[in-house]
Scaffold this motif. Structure first.
Motif, PDB file in Angstrom:
ATOM      1  N   ILE A  40      22.531  11.904  -1.716  1.00 24.28           N
ATOM      2  CA  ILE A  40      21.389  11.010  -1.910  1.00 24.28           C
ATOM      3  C   ILE A  40      21.693   9.744  -1.135  1.00 24.28           C
ATOM      4  O   ILE A  40      22.666   9.038  -1.433  1.00 24.28           O
ATOM      5  CB  ILE A  40      21.179  10.701  -3.403  1.00 24.28           C
ATOM      6  N   SER A  41      20.898   9.478  -0.109  1.00 23.70           N
ATOM      7  CA  SER A  41      21.189   8.350   0.770  1.00 23.70           C
ATOM      8  C   SER A  41      19.922   7.576   1.084  1.00 23.70           C
ATOM      9  O   SER A  41      18.825   7.952   0.653  1.00 23.70           O
ATOM     10  CB  SER A  41      21.858   8.832   2.061  1.00 23.70           C
ATOM     11  N   CYS A  42      20.067   6.519   1.843  1.00 22.83           N
ATOM     12  CA  CYS A  42      18.947   5.630   2.155  1.00 22.83           C
ATOM     13  C   CYS A  42      18.137   6.173   3.333  1.00 22.83           C
ATOM     14  O   CYS A  42      18.648   6.879   4.198  1.00 22.83           O
ATOM     15  CB  CYS A  42      19.484   4.241   2.477  1.00 22.83           C
ATOM     16  N   SER A  43      16.873   5.801   3.372  1.00 23.81           N
ATOM     17  CA  SER A  43      15.993   6.193   4.474  1.00 23.81           C
ATOM     18  C   SER A  43      16.300   5.438   5.760  1.00 23.81           C
ATOM     19  O   SER A  43      15.758   5.787   6.817  1.00 23.81           O
ATOM     20  CB  SER A  43      14.534   5.923   4.089  1.00 23.81           C
ATOM     21  N   ASP A  44      17.117   4.424   5.689  1.00 21.60           N
ATOM     22  CA  ASP A  44      17.448   3.581   6.846  1.00 21.60           C
ATOM     23  C   ASP A  44      17.802   4.436   8.063  1.00 21.60           C
ATOM     24  O   ASP A  44      18.614   5.366   7.974  1.00 21.60           O
ATOM     25  CB  ASP A  44      18.624   2.677   6.478  1.00 21.60           C
ATOM     26  N   VAL A  63      18.571  14.064   0.129  1.00 19.96           N
ATOM     27  CA  VAL A  63      17.389  13.315  -0.270  1.00 19.96           C
ATOM     28  C   VAL A  63      17.587  11.885   0.189  1.00 19.96           C
ATOM     29  O   VAL A  63      18.637  11.278  -0.082  1.00 19.96           O
ATOM     30  CB  VAL A  63      17.182  13.353  -1.803  1.00 19.96           C
ATOM     31  N   ARG A  64      16.595  11.349   0.904  1.00 22.22           N
ATOM     32  CA  ARG A  64      16.695   9.980   1.386  1.00 22.22           C
ATOM     33  C   ARG A  64      15.509   9.171   0.881  1.00 22.22           C
ATOM     34  O   ARG A  64      14.376   9.647   0.877  1.00 22.22           O
ATOM     35  CB  ARG A  64      16.743   9.959   2.921  1.00 22.22           C
ATOM     36  N   ASN A  65      15.786   7.963   0.428  1.00 20.91           N
ATOM     37  CA  ASN A  65      14.724   7.057  -0.009  1.00 20.91           C
ATOM     38  C   ASN A  65      15.219   5.621   0.125  1.00 20.91           C
ATOM     39  O   ASN A  65      16.370   5.385   0.499  1.00 20.91           O
ATOM     40  CB  ASN A  65      14.297   7.382  -1.448  1.00 20.91           C
ATOM     41  N   VAL A  66      14.363   4.680  -0.166  1.00 25.77           N
ATOM     42  CA  VAL A  66      14.736   3.273  -0.061  1.00 25.77           C
ATOM     43  C   VAL A  66      15.888   2.958  -1.008  1.00 25.77           C
ATOM     44  O   VAL A  66      15.796   3.181  -2.221  1.00 25.77           O
ATOM     45  CB  VAL A  66      13.522   2.366  -0.369  1.00 25.77           C
ATOM     46  N   ALA A  67      16.995   2.490  -0.444  1.00 23.94           N
ATOM     47  CA  ALA A  67      18.184   2.052  -1.194  1.00 23.94           C
ATOM     48  C   ALA A  67      18.941   3.186  -1.876  1.00 23.94           C
ATOM     49  O   ALA A  67      19.771   2.943  -2.736  1.00 23.94           O
ATOM     50  CB  ALA A  67      17.841   0.968  -2.209  1.00 23.94           C
ATOM     51  N   ALA A  68      18.656   4.442  -1.496  1.00 27.40           N
ATOM     52  CA  ALA A  68      19.379   5.596  -2.058  1.00 27.40           C
ATOM     53  C   ALA A  68      19.333   5.605  -3.584  1.00 27.40           C
ATOM     54  O   ALA A  68      20.326   5.881  -4.253  1.00 27.40           O
ATOM     55  CB  ALA A  68      20.832   5.605  -1.576  1.00 27.40           C
ATOM     56  N   MET A  69      18.141   5.352  -4.126  1.00 34.44           N
ATOM     57  CA  MET A  69      18.019   5.217  -5.573  1.00 34.44           C
ATOM     58  C   MET A  69      17.672   6.530  -6.270  1.00 34.44           C
ATOM     59  O   MET A  69      16.927   7.356  -5.760  1.00 34.44           O
ATOM     60  CB  MET A  69      16.932   4.187  -5.914  1.00 34.44           C
ATOM     61  N   VAL A  70      18.228   6.682  -7.469  1.00 34.42           N
ATOM     62  CA  VAL A  70      17.836   7.742  -8.391  1.00 34.42           C
ATOM     63  C   VAL A  70      17.216   7.060  -9.602  1.00 34.42           C
ATOM     64  O   VAL A  70      17.867   6.243 -10.251  1.00 34.42           O
ATOM     65  CB  VAL A  70      19.038   8.589  -8.841  1.00 34.42           C
ATOM     66  N   PRO A  71      15.959   7.366  -9.914  1.00 35.52           N
ATOM     67  CA  PRO A  71      15.362   6.779 -11.121  1.00 35.52           C
ATOM     68  C   PRO A  71      15.933   7.452 -12.364  1.00 35.52           C
ATOM     69  O   PRO A  71      16.457   8.563 -12.289  1.00 35.52           O
ATOM     70  CB  PRO A  71      13.875   7.105 -10.962  1.00 35.52           C
TER      71      PRO A  71
END
Length: 212
Positions: A40-44, A63-71
């Protein structure tokens, strides 16, 4: 910077080069995937986990998203993209390890730290602000010790985000159950763009140390 046309040119080079040279491997991958590790990493655009970790297609589930966050785990109505990916990786692909990999100069973590986008409408930063609000409590702890600006505060916010995502992963019942049984191991890491060093989290001490 690359344009879409440049990307298609790159595809053509891939199709005539690597794809042909590894055609047997691609044929095997077409039958399914069996990665052992989820990242799980950042979209950067600067932190491609496949490049940083030197892996081939099919070797990690990303899975990549802003700030590598897991809700945190929740079942309320909505679109739970990260949760769906975690569920698929753990319950269907049966990955053995999950790595949350933050990085240096992370814009999402800086937004969480400075709160510059708080109060903005969707389309004007509101979506980002809402997403990184998951870090509000961690942000308060960082600010209490390091303030809200400067390189140290930004780094501590990035490290805190990794810890927060790991804590949120453990709120998923199927993740915590498999971690307790030894079927699943969680890891935290942070990649520094400036020096290219990957640091790993030792959860017992809470510290990040360079990978040897």
């Amino acid at each position: 910077m690359k344009s879409y046309t440049d990307l298609i040119d790159g595809y053509r080079r891939f199709r005539s080069g690597d794809w042909r040279e590894q055609r047997e491997r691609w044929a095997q991958l077409s039958d399914g995937q069996s990665p052992q590790v989820m990242v799980i990493s950042c979209s950067d655009s600067r932190v491609d986990p496949a490049q940083i970790l030197d892996v081939a297609p099919g070797e990690i589930f990303v899975v990549r998203n802003v700030a590598a966050m897991v809700p945190p785990y929740e079942t309320t109505p909505g679109n739970h993209g990260v949760s769906a990916a975690v569920e698929f990786a753990v319950q269907f692909l049966k990955v053995r390890e999950i790595v949350v990999m933050g990085h240096g100069a992370c814009g999402g973590c800086k937004a969480a730290l400075t709160r510059d986008l708080h109060g903005n409408d969707p389309g004007e930063g509101g979506f980002v602000a809402r997403w990184v609000s998951m870090l509000d409590e961690a942000r308060d702890r960082v600010v209490d010790q390091h303030g809200s600006d400067g390189a140290t505060a930004e780094l501590e916010m990035e490290l805190a985000a990794v810890r927060e995502s790991l804590a949120n992963l453990r709120t998923f019942p199927f993740v915590s159950e498999k971690e307790r049984s030894g079927e699943l191991t969680l890891h935290g890491a942070h990649f520094a763009i400036a020096d290219g060093i990957l640091r790993q989290l030792d959860e017992d001490s809470g510290t990040f140390t360079p990978a040897e």
